[in-house]
Design a protein around this motif. Structure first.
Motif, PDB file in Angstrom:
ATOM      1  N   ARG A 165       0.826  -1.217   0.000  1.00 53.06           N
ATOM      2  CA  ARG A 165       0.000   0.000   0.000  1.00 53.06           C
ATOM      3  C   ARG A 165       0.858   1.264   0.000  1.00 53.06           C
ATOM      4  O   ARG A 165       0.498   2.264  -0.634  1.00 53.06           O
ATOM      5  N   LEU A 166       1.973   1.216   0.716  1.00 57.58           N
ATOM      6  CA  LEU A 166       2.772   2.423   0.921  1.00 57.58           C
ATOM      7  C   LEU A 166       3.822   2.634  -0.170  1.00 57.58           C
ATOM      8  O   LEU A 166       4.122   3.775  -0.534  1.00 57.58           O
ATOM      9  N   GLU A 167       4.347   1.550  -0.721  1.00 57.50           N
ATOM     10  CA  GLU A 167       5.456   1.643  -1.680  1.00 57.50           C
ATOM     11  C   GLU A 167       5.132   2.515  -2.892  1.00 57.50           C
ATOM     12  O   GLU A 167       5.916   3.425  -3.224  1.00 57.50           O
ATOM     13  N   PRO A 168       3.993   2.320  -3.562  1.00 59.89           N
ATOM     14  CA  PRO A 168       3.702   3.180  -4.730  1.00 59.89           C
ATOM     15  C   PRO A 168       3.528   4.646  -4.369  1.00 59.89           C
ATOM     16  O   PRO A 168       3.818   5.530  -5.182  1.00 59.89           O
ATOM     17  N   VAL A 169       3.075   4.919  -3.148  1.00 59.67           N
ATOM     18  CA  VAL A 169       2.929   6.308  -2.704  1.00 59.67           C
ATOM     19  C   VAL A 169       4.299   6.952  -2.554  1.00 59.67           C
ATOM     20  O   VAL A 169       4.520   8.105  -2.968  1.00 59.67           O
TER      21      VAL A 169
ATOM     22  N   ALA B 216       8.052  10.777  -5.081  1.00 61.93           N
ATOM     23  CA  ALA B 216       9.505  10.971  -5.214  1.00 61.93           C
ATOM     24  C   ALA B 216      10.205  11.040  -3.860  1.00 61.93           C
ATOM     25  O   ALA B 216      11.235  11.698  -3.711  1.00 61.93           O
ATOM     26  N   ILE B 217       9.619  10.376  -2.888  1.00 64.12           N
ATOM     27  CA  ILE B 217      10.275  10.309  -1.576  1.00 64.12           C
ATOM     28  C   ILE B 217      11.394   9.281  -1.614  1.00 64.12           C
ATOM     29  O   ILE B 217      12.473   9.479  -1.043  1.00 64.12           O
ATOM     30  N   MET B 218      11.146   8.176  -2.341  1.00 64.38           N
ATOM     31  CA  MET B 218      12.165   7.136  -2.502  1.00 64.38           C
ATOM     32  C   MET B 218      12.015   6.525  -3.892  1.00 64.38           C
ATOM     33  O   MET B 218      10.920   6.518  -4.459  1.00 64.38           O
TER      34      MET B 218
ATOM     35  N   ARG C  38       6.741  13.826   8.487  1.00 65.76           N
ATOM     36  CA  ARG C  38       6.292  13.677   7.098  1.00 65.76           C
ATOM     37  C   ARG C  38       5.540  12.356   6.926  1.00 65.76           C
ATOM     38  O   ARG C  38       4.573  12.282   6.163  1.00 65.76           O
ATOM     39  N   LEU C  39       5.975  11.317   7.642  1.00 61.14           N
ATOM     40  CA  LEU C  39       5.282  10.029   7.576  1.00 61.14           C
ATOM     41  C   LEU C  39       3.859  10.168   8.100  1.00 61.14           C
ATOM     42  O   LEU C  39       2.907   9.632   7.520  1.00 61.14           O
ATOM     43  N   SER C  40       3.714  10.908   9.201  1.00 62.57           N
ATOM     44  CA  SER C  40       2.389  11.114   9.787  1.00 62.57           C
ATOM     45  C   SER C  40       1.473  11.852   8.811  1.00 62.57           C
ATOM     46  O   SER C  40       0.312  11.466   8.605  1.00 62.57           O
TER      47      SER C  40
END
Length: 560
Positions: A8-12, A17-19, A52-54
């Motif tokens: 769920r998180l990887e494509p975001v 462009a965070i990673m 930023r994660l929050s």
């Protein structure tokens, strides 16, 4: 690592462009990250900040991220979820207002767990994201008393020949309460940041003490327990160390490795026979201590500059001294990692190897086969070394070989048990080292002690009062102390740091060593040329609000 959370998180992360996908794959495939949660990896590797994660989770999934570092527990809430359910699913109940249960989850997208908890509690569930490490820490810290009570009951039942009281709260499925109990003690010690575990048998009583931040504290005491049950406890430790389990009449030393709380831990063990059975003392060797940066050691800037100069030498000898448990090995390991380079051949000989460092060739002593410090050093010199670290100089032969190795162009690092830096010179000369040789190879001596750091959560201002006199400060000097809170177990202290003195050897000092000048003459010269004693360093730490006068007087004052 939760695959669903990552999916769920990887494509975001990639879309924003965070990673990059390559970075994610590299980090998740790193062997050091296999047992970590995906969120833990991102935060540990500083790929994203907690803030930023929050914000990211709230914007994308309408889920909050919760930092549990300063979490204040509501005791009545933990009974809503059993410890085994919490541990298996990596969840922890945070708060309950009678209608809504705020539930920390390592994977807030797990609908099966979500629905199970909702059905079990009959409450509306508000999931929040938290790291695996912090959830595990909460489980270990807040369910410990329940585990202790249950295992104590099981141990007593075993002594009476009764069936163990296993139930939903049993922390393992193993049918031996002794095995469970030892595992629980190891887990609890790591959760509480203990450096040593003392398992002490007395008449119909078994006492457990942990050394936390240098202070021994009683953790548990099982009363009315037969001697043969206490023997089972210690025998479990002997089995882990491959020691003799039948003979109870002689001391034994050993060590073992075990995964506890998802940490690969080394334990150094000492067994000593007492009037009521074997006493076991376990030293916990934390792997992460070997990978501290020099900035994380807590040295004052001026001292860090001096220490860095010493370890930047390409030949000679540098000694780190102090009593047992003063952080000598941690200091050496930190700077060995700084030196660790493809172009540098580093060899160590240790008893035993405490933390394994990739790229550094480490030798563990084996007294049974005759592999001692001195024997290892002889063979190491044929291994084309650039840097040699000797765990400890214990005898005259080791001292002679180490000095001669440093003459031939190697940098030799080692430790010694002395009270201060200048006394180290006197001690080495007393071991029969030729004065002119020692004067030519010694580059410097670091002498250190560990003192407890004031807990930042309950830190408050005060004055020195009568304690100002022994510190040579005015009674009305403003300083700090810890009032005591649940973060520091009401001690007022949390963690430790090193206070030290650094003696750098210049040409006049070389001449004084070669001439066997007195300890006082060498000390007078060092002080006149800028050396700060451990005591003065500790007093400065009191004024900076890092520690207390009581802690300095307890650990450092006797040195001067």
């Amino acid at each position: 690592m939760s695959s669903e959370l990552r999916e769920r998180l990887e494509p975001v992360l990639v879309a924003r462009a965070i990673m990059s996908q390559e970075s994610i794959d590299r980090l998740t495939q790193d062997p050091n990250n296999i047992d970590k949660g995906f969120i833990d990896i991102l935060l540990d590797e500083k790929c994203i900040t907690p803030g930023r994660l929050s914000a990211l989770f709230h914007e994308e999934f309408l889920i909050s991220f919760r930092d549990l570092t300063d979490f204040v527990f509501e005791p009545e809430t933990k009974h809503l979820i059993e410890d085994t359910v919490a541990f298996v699913n990596m969840i922890f109940p945070l708060s309950n207002d009678g209608r809504t249960l705020v539930l920390a989850m390592a994977n807030p997208f797990d609908r099966i767990v979500f629905n199970q908890v909702k059905a079990r509690t009959n409450l509306f569930i508000q999931p929040v994201l938290a790291t695996v490490a912090q959830i595990r820490n909460c489980i270990n810290r807040y369910y410990t008393s329940d585990q202790t009570a249950l295992l104590t009951e099981n141990i007593k039942n075993a002594a009476k020949g009764k069936e163990a009281a296993y139930g939903a709260q049993a922390i393992r499925l193993d049918d031996s309460p002794s095995v469970q109990w030892i595992d629980m003690v190891l887990s609890q010690a790591i959760t509480l940041r203990a450096s040593d575990i003392h398992i002490e048998p007395f008449e119909r009583c078994l006492r457990i003490r942990f050394r936390i931040d240098g202070q021994l504290m009683k953790i548990n005491e099982i009363k009315d327990i037969p001697e043969h049950i206490t023997r089972q406890m210690v025998s479990r430790i002997k089995v882990l160390c491959n020691l003799n389990t039948t003979n109870q009449n002689f001391p034994q030393d050993g060590h073992f490795r075990q995964k506890v709380n998802d940490l690969d831990m080394n334990f150094r063990v000492s067994i000593m026979p007492t009037a009521f059975g074997d006493k076991a003392v376990l030293r916990l060797l934390y792997r992460h201590n070997a990978f501290l940066t020099k900035e994380q050691l807590g040295f004052l800037p001026a001292d860090l500059e001096k220490v860095s100069r010493l370890f930047d030498q390409n030949h000679g000898m540098v000694l780190v001294t102090g009593p047992t448990g003063s952080g000598k090995t941690t200091t050496l390991s930190c700077f060995l990692n700084e030196m660790n380079d493809i172009h540098v051949n580093i060899l160590t000989v240790e008893d035993p190897v405490e933390s394994y460092m990739y790229g550094i060739n480490q030798v563990s002593l084996n007294a049974n086969s005759g592999l001692t410090f001195s024997e290892s050093l002889k063979y190491m010199l044929r291994q084309d070394p650039d840097v040699i670290m000797v765990g400890e100089i214990r005898d005259q032969e080791t001292a002679h070989i180490a000095v001669r190795a440093s003459i031939t162009g190697h940098l030799v690092l080692s430790t010694l048990h002395t009270s201060d830096a200048v006394s180290t010179i006197v001690r080495m000369l007393d071991m029969g080292i030729e004065d002119y040789l020692f004067a030519s190879v010694l580059k410097g001596v670091i002498s250190q002690r560990l003192v407890r750091r004031i807990c930042p959560h309950c830190k408050t201002e005060t004055t020195l009062g009568p304690l100002g006199m022994p510190l040579r400060l005015a009674p009305d000097t403003r300083v700090f102390k810890g009032k005591g809170c649940h973060f520091c177990n009401d001690t007022g202290y949390l963690d430790r740091f090193a206070v030290l003195e650094v003696l750098e050897i210049d040409f006049p000092l070389q001449q004084m060593i070669a001439a066997r000048a007195s300890r006082q003459d060498i000390l007078d010269y060092a002080l006149a040329h800028g050396m700060t004693t451990i005591f003065d360093h500790a007093v400065q730490s009191v004024l900076l609000g890092h520690t207390t006068a009581e802690e300095v007087l307890r650990n450092v004052y006797a040195v001067n």
